[in-house]
Design an enzyme around this catalytic site. Structure first.
Site, PDB file in Angstrom:
ATOM      1  N   TYR A  44       0.805  -1.217   0.000  1.00  0.00           N
ATOM      2  CA  TYR A  44       0.000   0.000   0.000  1.00  0.00           C
ATOM      3  C   TYR A  44       0.848   1.281   0.000  1.00  0.00           C
ATOM      4  CZ  TYR A  44      -2.847   3.794   1.772  1.00  0.00           C
ATOM      5  OH  TYR A  44      -3.436   5.021   1.947  1.00  0.00           O
ATOM      6  N   ASP A  65      -8.781  -3.228  -0.473  1.00  0.00           N
ATOM      7  CA  ASP A  65      -9.895  -2.361  -0.858  1.00  0.00           C
ATOM      8  C   ASP A  65      -9.406  -1.141  -1.640  1.00  0.00           C
ATOM      9  OD1 ASP A  65      -8.885  -2.081   1.956  1.00  0.00           O
ATOM     10  OD2 ASP A  65      -9.813  -0.112   1.723  1.00  0.00           O
ATOM     11  N   LYS A  92     -11.482  -9.320   5.964  1.00  0.00           N
ATOM     12  CA  LYS A  92     -12.043  -8.006   6.288  1.00  0.00           C
ATOM     13  C   LYS A  92     -12.815  -7.472   5.086  1.00  0.00           C
ATOM     14  CE  LYS A  92     -10.875  -3.449   7.951  1.00  0.00           C
ATOM     15  NZ  LYS A  92      -9.801  -2.460   7.954  1.00  0.00           N
TER      16      LYS A  92
END
Lengths: 262, 524
Positions: free
Chosen positions: B269, B304, B376
Site C-alpha cells: 500500500y 480495498d 475483512k
C-alpha cells in the site's frame, strides 16, 4: 397559494412537492440530545414549527442510547421559493471529474499536462502537497497522480527555489504547485514572493508555467501581491485543482496568462 | 475461529496451488532483499523495544535524536544496537535516555565495537531488547486473559467502526459510545499525512486533521478506555490502528507494547498509494509483521484500495494477487492464518448488470482461497453518491453479501459516505442495517450454494485464472515484483525501486550487522 408557479416581478414561485402541486410537503431527520419520551417528541415538533413546518408529523422517534433521540418528521413547509431571486454562484471554471479532466487534456493539449510540485524553503510539511498530488488524495478524492493525462513530479519537502525553477524547465512544466504550511514570521508569503519572482525572471511571461500556491493560511485574494496565478486555501480538494489546471492550461492556451483571474 | 463452510465454488485445487506457488516465487526475492537491508525505522523500533521513549523539548523523539547521532558517526550498516550499548557501557551514562541526551548535544561519539567490546555491547543490547519483547509477550497474555474473562463477540461477523475526530479526548467517548452501540472493533483513523512523517509524535494529541495521530500515549489512553467499556459490556472490544507509512516498524512496536489488537498493515500500500520507496516499505513491512506475529495482533491488509482507484470488475484479480502476496509475506514473517485479516471490498458499480452476483463471486473466492483467515469486508465508497437513501440500500446489499459468504470482519458502511463524517444517527442507522441483515440472513451461508458451473462459480474461476496470469506476468520481469511495481503493472502507479520517499533511510547491512530485535523475533 395553490398554483404551482406564480409569476411575479422576481420570477415563478414554487413550493415543495409531495404528491400534490403546492402541498409544500418536506421530510427531514435530526437528532436531539434528549432522552426519548413525550417531551422529546414535543421538542421535535417545536423545532419543525420553528423551521416553518406546520403541521409537523413526527413519524418516527427512536432512542439512541440514554441521552439522544432520532426523529423523522414529515410536514408542510410554509415557505415559498422565488426562482427569480435564486442566485447561483458560478465558479469561474467548471468542476470536472477525473474522466472529464483527462478527456479535456487529451483533446485540447494532445499531450500530458505536466505538474511540478513541492514545498519550498524550510517547510517540511508535505501534508498539503501530498494530499493534492498523491494518488491517495484527500477527502475521498484521488490526488492528481490518479489523472492519467497529468504527469506529476512531486519534489517533496524543502525544495530550493532555484531547484524548483530548474526542475520546472527540465520537465517542461505547465504548472508549478507549491505548498506552504509554516507561517512563522510570514515565511509562507516571503517564500511565495521569492518563488514567483524567480519564475518571472527565468521565463518570458507568455511561456511561464502557471504558478499555484496553497496552504491553510493564505487568502485566496492575495494573488497579485504574491505574483502567483492562483491561491488555494484550506479544504481545497484535488478535483478543484485539477479542474483549475485544465481550465487554465487547456482552455486558455491562446491567451496570455495575465488576462484573467484578479 | 468460526466453523468453516464447505467449499462451494468447485475451484480447481491445482489452480489454487499454482497461484500460491507463483505468489511465493514472486515474494521470495523480496524477502531476501528485505533481510539484506535495514532502515532508520527498524533501528528506532529496536531502541523503543529497549525502552527508549519520550521526546526532546522540540518534540523530536529521543529515538530519532539517538539514531541520527549514531548514523552520523558510524552509519547504519552495522545496526545501531552495538554502537549504542558500547557507548552506554563505556561512558558514565546510567541509561539509554542519558545516552540519547548526551549524543544529541554532541557529548558522545559512537564507534562500531569489535572483539570483546562487541561481545559485551551485543550481550547488553540483547538483554535490554529482550525485556521489551517480554513486555510485548505479557501484553499478549493479558489480552488472552481478558478475552477469557470478558468474552469474544457472540458471533461473526465482528462489527468494525471508525472514530476520527483528531482529538484523542473526543475519540474516547465516541469510541466507548460506539462499543455500547454494538461495535466489536474500534479503529482510530490517523491524521492526514502521518504516514509520511519519519518520526512518531509523542504524547496525547488533540490537533490531528481528519484523524488522530498514532502515538504511544494515545494508544494507551484508548486501550484503557476500551478496557473499561469491555468490562462494563462483558465483551472484549478490540482496538485497531495503522502500522503503515514511514514509521510502521515503530508503530507496530508501540501497538505491541500497548496491547492494540489489530493493525492495518499492507505489504504494498505505502509503495503504490503513498509513493514510499519500495525497498524501504518491504524492509519495514517484514519487521512490523514479525512484531505483529509476536504480539498476537491481527493484521488488516489494504486490498480495498485497489478497487477505489480501478474498476472493481476489471481489477478483481489484482485484489486476489495482492491477498496471495500479503499471505506469503505474512506467513514468512511468522503470522498465522488467524492473524490474516485479508481485505476486499464491495465496490462494483451498481449500474453493472449482475453486480451483486459478481460481488458474491469475488467475496466467495476470497473466502475459499483463505478458509482460515479472518477476512475483512469493506463497504462501498466509490459509488456512494450523496443520495443517502440509495446508499442505505447499497450498504444493506453489502451486509447481505458479507453474511452469505461468511466474512469475519465487517467494516460498517455509512449512508453518509462521501457526505459528512458519520453523525451519531448515521452510525445508529448503519448498525440497525447490519443487525437486521445478520439477524435475518446471518446463517444464509449454510443454504447458499451457487449452481455448479453457474455464473458465480464461473466468474470466481475466471478471476483466479486472471490472478495466475498476472502473477506470471510479474515473474516475467527481470527483477520480478520490484520491476512490476516500477512499470505500473499494479494499476496506474509506477514506483521504481530507486524512487519514492524514505529511500535515504535505507541501508544495506554490513557483515557485522547486529540487531537483537530481529534476532529474537526471527528465532520464534
Amino acid at each position: 397559494m395553490t398554483s404551482a408557479s406564480v409569476p411575479t416581478q422576481g420570477g415563478p414561485i414554487v413550493r415543495p412537492y409531495g404528491d400534490t402541486t403546492g402541498d409544500g410537503m418536506v421530510q427531514l431527520s435530526f437528532t436531539l440530545p434528549v432522552p426519548h419520551d413525550k417531551r422529546a417528541e414535543g421538542a421535535a415538533v417545536q423545532l419543525a414549527h420553528k423551521m416553518g413546518i406546520d403541521p409537523a408529523m413526527v413519524v418516527h422517534a427512536k432512542a439512541m442510547g440514554p441521552a439522544f433521540t432520532f426523529f423523522v418528521v414529515y410536514g408542510r413547509s410554509n415557505h415559498l421559493v422565488d426562482l427569480g431571486a435564486v442566485e447561483v454562484v458560478e465558479r469561474h471554471y467548471p468542476l470536472l471529474s477525473a474522466k472529464e479532466a483527462n478527456l479535456a487534456v487529451k483533446k485540447g493539449l494532445r499531450r500530458r499536462l505536466v505538474v511540478v510540485g513541492g514545498c519550498i524553503g524550510t517547510d517540511a510539511h508535505t501534508v498539503g502537497i501530498d494530499a493534492i498530488l498523491n494518488i491517495k488524495g484527500f477527502a475521498g478524492e484521488k490526488g492528481l497522480e490518479y489523472y492519467r493525462e497529468l504527469r506529476v513530479v512531486n519534489l517533496g519537502a524543502q525544495v530550493s527555489v532555484p531547484d524548483l525553477v530548474a526542475r520546472a524547465r527540465e520537465e517542461r512544466a505547465d504548472a508549478v504547485l507549491v505548498s506552504q504550511v509554516v507561517t512563522q514570521r510570514d515565511a509562507h508569503l516571503l517564500n511565495t514572493k521569492e518563488m514567483s519572482a524567480a519564475f518571472r525572471e527565468a521565463y518570458p511571461e507568455a511561456e511561464r508555467p502557471l504558478l499555484i500556491v496553497g496552504g491553510p493560511r493564505f487568502e485566496e485574494k492575495q494573488t497579485t501581491e504574491l505574483g502567483v496565478d492562483r491561491i488555494f486555501s484550506r479544504g481545497t480538494t484535488p478535483a478543484e485543482v485539477a479542474s483549475y489546471l485544465v481550465h487554465e492550461v487547456v482552455g486558455n492556451r491562446a491567451h496570455t496568462r495575465s488576462s484573467h483571474e484578479r | 475461529m468460526t466453523a468453516r463452510v464447505q467449499p462451494k465454488l468447485g475451484l480447481d485445487p491445482a489452480a489454487v496451488r499454482e497461484a500460491r506457488r507463483l505468489a511465493k516465487r514472486a515474494g521470495q526475492p523480496i524477502v531476501r532483499l528485505a533481510s539484506q537491508h535495514t532502515t532508520v525505522s527498524v533501528e528506532r523500533a529496536t531502541l523503543r523495544l529497549a525502552g527508549l521513549s519520550g521526546a526532546d523539548p522540540d518534540g523530536t523523539p529521543w529515538v530519532n535524536r539517538l539514531l541520527d547521532a549514531v548514523r552520523g558517526d558510524v552509519g547504519l550498516a552495522s545496526g545501531v544496537a552495538a554502537p549504542v550499548w558500547d557507548a552506554l557501557l563505556s561512558s558514565d551514562a546510567p541509561d539509554l535516555a542519558t545516552v540519547a541526551q548526551q549524543a544529541a548535544v554532541g557529548q558522545l561519539r559512537f564507534r562500531v565495537p569489535t572483539g570483546r567490546d562487541a561481545t559485551r555491547a551485543r550481550s547488553a543490547a540483547r538483554t535490554a531488547v529482550r525485556a521489551g519483547v517480554r513486555r510485548v509477550d505479557s501484553r499478549r497474555r493479558e489480552r488472552d486473559r481478558l478475552i477469557k474473562r470478558w468474552g469474544d463477540p457472540p458471533g461473526k461477523p465482528w462489527i468494525y467502526l471508525i472514530v476520527a475526530t483528531g482529538d484523542i479526548y473526543e475519540d474516547i467517548p465516541q469510541a466507548q459510545a460506539a462499543a455500547r452501540e454494538g461495535a466489536d472493533i474500534i479503529a482510530v483513523i490517523r491524521s492526514t499525512g502521518q504516514s509520511l512523517l519519519d518520526f512518531v509524535p509523542e504524547g496525547a494529541t488533540r490537533d490531528g486533521f481528519a484523524g488522530t495521530y498514532a502515538t504511544q500515549e494515545n494508544f494507551r489512553l484508548m486501550r484503557a478506555a476500551l478496557d473499561e467499556t469491555s468490562r462494563e459490556l462483558g465483551r472484549y472490544v478490540r482496538l485497531t490502528n495503522y502500522a503503515s507509512g514511514l514509521c510502521m516498524p515503530e508503530i507496530a512496536t508501540l501497538a505491541g507494547l500497548e496491547r492494540l489488537d489489530m493493525m492495518l498493515n499492507d505489504s504494498m500500500y505505502g509503495i503504490l498509494f503513498r509513493d514510499i520507496n519500495p525497498i524501504r516499505t518491504f524492509v519495514d513491512q517484514r519487521f512490523s509483521r514479525q512484531i505483529h506475529a509476536r504480539a498476537g495482533i491481527i493484521i488488516n491488509t489494504g486490498e480495498d484500495n485497489y478497487l477505489t482507484t480501478s474498476d472493481a470488475v476489471d481489477a478483481a484479480h489484482t485484489v486476489t494477487v495482492s491477498q496471495l502476496l500479503n499471505e506469503y509475506f505474512a506467513k514468512e514473517a511468522g503470522l498465522e492464518d488467524w492473524q490474516l485479516g485479508l481485505g476486499h471490498a464491495f465496490e462494483i458499480d451498481p449500474a453493472v448488470p449482475d453486480s451483486f452476483r459478481l460481488e458474491l463471486a469475488h467475496a466467495l473466492l476470497a473466502r475459499e482461497l483463505f478458509p482460515n483467515a479472518p477476512l475483512k469486508w469493506m463497504p462501498p465508497t466509490r459509488h456512494m453518491t450523496g443520495d443517502v437513501f440509495r446508499g442505505y440500500l447499497l450498504d444493506g446489499f453489502f451486509n447481505l453479501a458479507g453474511a452469505m459468504t461468511g466474512q469475519d470482519i465487517l467494516l460498517v458502511g455509512m449512508m453518509t459516505e462521501a457526505v459528512v463524517t458519520p453523525w451519531l444517527s448515521d452510525r445508529d442507522l448503519a448498525l440497525q442495517n447490519v443487525r437486521y441483515v445478520v439477524n435475518a440472513a446471518g446463517r444464509l451461508a449454510e443454504d447458499f450454494v451457487p449452481a455448479p458451473g453457474g455464473f458465480i462459480a464461473t466468474r470466481a474461476a475466471q478471476v483466479l485464472a486472471e490472478s495466475i496470469d498476472l502473477l506470471q506476468l510479474i515473474l516475467e520481469h527481470d527483477n520480478g515484483l520490484l520491476d512490476a511495481i516500477a512499470d505500473g503493472t499494479f494499476g496506474l502507479m509506477k514506483r521504481p525501486a530507486d524512487g519514492g520517499k524514505g529511500l535515504e533511510g535505507v541501508a544495506r547491512k554490513a557483515d557485522d550487522y547486529f540487531n537483537p530485535a530481529t534476532e529474537i523475533l526471527a528465532a520464534r
